[in-house]
Design a protein around this motif. Structure first.
Motif, PDB file in Angstrom:
ATOM      1  N   ILE A  55       0.830  -1.208   0.000  1.00  0.00           N
ATOM      2  CA  ILE A  55       0.000   0.000   0.000  1.00  0.00           C
ATOM      3  C   ILE A  55       0.862   1.255   0.000  1.00  0.00           C
ATOM      4  O   ILE A  55       0.649   2.170  -0.801  1.00  0.00           O
ATOM      5  CB  ILE A  55      -0.956  -0.017   1.214  1.00  0.00           C
ATOM      6  N   LYS A  56       1.832   1.290   0.891  1.00  0.00           N
ATOM      7  CA  LYS A  56       2.707   2.466   1.016  1.00  0.00           C
ATOM      8  C   LYS A  56       3.524   2.706  -0.258  1.00  0.00           C
ATOM      9  O   LYS A  56       3.596   3.836  -0.755  1.00  0.00           O
ATOM     10  CB  LYS A  56       3.641   2.259   2.203  1.00  0.00           C
ATOM     11  N   SER A  57       4.109   1.666  -0.797  1.00  0.00           N
ATOM     12  CA  SER A  57       4.987   1.809  -1.959  1.00  0.00           C
ATOM     13  C   SER A  57       4.257   2.245  -3.216  1.00  0.00           C
ATOM     14  O   SER A  57       4.859   2.793  -4.133  1.00  0.00           O
ATOM     15  CB  SER A  57       5.719   0.491  -2.233  1.00  0.00           C
ATOM     16  N   ASN A  58       2.955   1.962  -3.277  1.00  0.00           N
ATOM     17  CA  ASN A  58       2.182   2.289  -4.472  1.00  0.00           C
ATOM     18  C   ASN A  58       1.094   3.332  -4.228  1.00  0.00           C
ATOM     19  O   ASN A  58       0.338   3.644  -5.138  1.00  0.00           O
ATOM     20  CB  ASN A  58       1.551   1.008  -5.028  1.00  0.00           C
ATOM     21  N   ASN A  59       1.012   3.847  -2.995  1.00  0.00           N
ATOM     22  CA  ASN A  59      -0.007   4.831  -2.642  1.00  0.00           C
ATOM     23  C   ASN A  59      -1.415   4.318  -2.988  1.00  0.00           C
ATOM     24  O   ASN A  59      -2.200   5.004  -3.656  1.00  0.00           O
ATOM     25  CB  ASN A  59       0.276   6.176  -3.331  1.00  0.00           C
ATOM     26  N   ILE A  60      -1.705   3.104  -2.539  1.00  0.00           N
ATOM     27  CA  ILE A  60      -2.972   2.439  -2.851  1.00  0.00           C
ATOM     28  C   ILE A  60      -4.045   2.850  -1.851  1.00  0.00           C
ATOM     29  O   ILE A  60      -3.820   2.851  -0.649  1.00  0.00           O
ATOM     30  CB  ILE A  60      -2.789   0.906  -2.841  1.00  0.00           C
ATOM     31  N   LYS A  61      -5.222   3.157  -2.388  1.00  0.00           N
ATOM     32  CA  LYS A  61      -6.396   3.439  -1.559  1.00  0.00           C
ATOM     33  C   LYS A  61      -7.346   2.257  -1.699  1.00  0.00           C
ATOM     34  O   LYS A  61      -7.556   1.736  -2.798  1.00  0.00           O
ATOM     35  CB  LYS A  61      -7.070   4.715  -2.026  1.00  0.00           C
ATOM     36  N   ALA A  62      -7.946   1.846  -0.597  1.00  0.00           N
ATOM     37  CA  ALA A  62      -8.858   0.703  -0.605  1.00  0.00           C
ATOM     38  C   ALA A  62      -9.977   0.870  -1.634  1.00  0.00           C
ATOM     39  O   ALA A  62     -10.374  -0.094  -2.286  1.00  0.00           O
ATOM     40  CB  ALA A  62      -9.443   0.484   0.784  1.00  0.00           C
ATOM     41  N   SER A  63     -10.456   2.075  -1.800  1.00  0.00           N
ATOM     42  CA  SER A  63     -11.557   2.322  -2.731  1.00  0.00           C
ATOM     43  C   SER A  63     -11.170   2.070  -4.187  1.00  0.00           C
ATOM     44  O   SER A  63     -12.043   1.939  -5.049  1.00  0.00           O
ATOM     45  CB  SER A  63     -12.076   3.750  -2.570  1.00  0.00           C
ATOM     46  N   ASP A  64      -9.879   1.974  -4.475  1.00  0.00           N
ATOM     47  CA  ASP A  64      -9.404   1.702  -5.827  1.00  0.00           C
ATOM     48  C   ASP A  64      -9.068   0.225  -6.054  1.00  0.00           C
ATOM     49  O   ASP A  64      -8.642  -0.155  -7.144  1.00  0.00           O
ATOM     50  CB  ASP A  64      -8.148   2.533  -6.134  1.00  0.00           C
ATOM     51  N   VAL A  65      -9.230  -0.605  -5.018  1.00  0.00           N
ATOM     52  CA  VAL A  65      -8.870  -2.021  -5.120  1.00  0.00           C
ATOM     53  C   VAL A  65     -10.104  -2.839  -5.491  1.00  0.00           C
ATOM     54  O   VAL A  65     -11.138  -2.772  -4.819  1.00  0.00           O
ATOM     55  CB  VAL A  65      -8.248  -2.530  -3.798  1.00  0.00           C
ATOM     56  N   ALA A  66      -9.979  -3.616  -6.571  1.00  0.00           N
ATOM     57  CA  ALA A  66     -11.085  -4.460  -7.031  1.00  0.00           C
ATOM     58  C   ALA A  66     -11.188  -5.736  -6.214  1.00  0.00           C
ATOM     59  O   ALA A  66     -12.286  -6.166  -5.849  1.00  0.00           O
ATOM     60  CB  ALA A  66     -10.910  -4.802  -8.512  1.00  0.00           C
TER      61      ALA A  66
END
Length: 121
Positions: free
Chosen positions: A31-42
């Motif tokens: 998550i940190k390395s890619n700046n992932i937000k839960a709302s963008d995860v399928a």
């Protein structure tokens, strides 16, 4: 566009706390390395080798506050002879505009040997 973010980590022991702690560490780094937000995860697929059965590693993702509605699934890895033992793998399906070569895949502990070409030293 949906892209896959890969990650893997190993544990020393088939113990619930170690499995959950390792999985949490891996997920947080992805998550940190890619700046992932839960709302963008399928969705998120997690696999474990045959020697891990003391816990569902997906439990760690399900209890994260904003990850409640992200579909997660655990499964067994193919038992290939002489393959890496006690390994937890993650494939996160993520909606992003990044190109494939811009995604940071995360390999920790002994799992680094799975994809040294994708591991930053």
């Amino acid at each position: 566009m949906i892209r896959g973010v890969r990650g893997a980590i190993t544990v020393e022991n088939n113990e619930e706390i170690e499995i959950l702690t390792a999985t949490e560490s891996l997920v947080k780094e992805m998550i940190k390395s890619n700046n992932i937000k839960a709302s963008d995860v399928a969705s998120v697929f997690l696999s474990v080798t045959d020697d891990i059965n003391a816990a569902f590693p997906a439990k760690v993702i399900r209890i994260q506050g904003d990850w409640t509605y992200v579909p997660v699934m655990c499964m067994k890895e193919i038992a290939v002879p002489n393959s890496l033992e006690k390994c937890i793998r993650i494939m996160m399906h993520w909606n992003t505009e990044l190109c494939q070569d811009e995604i940071q895949h995360i390999y920790l502990e002994k799992a680094i040997q799975l994809r040294p070409d994708l591991t930053k030293q």
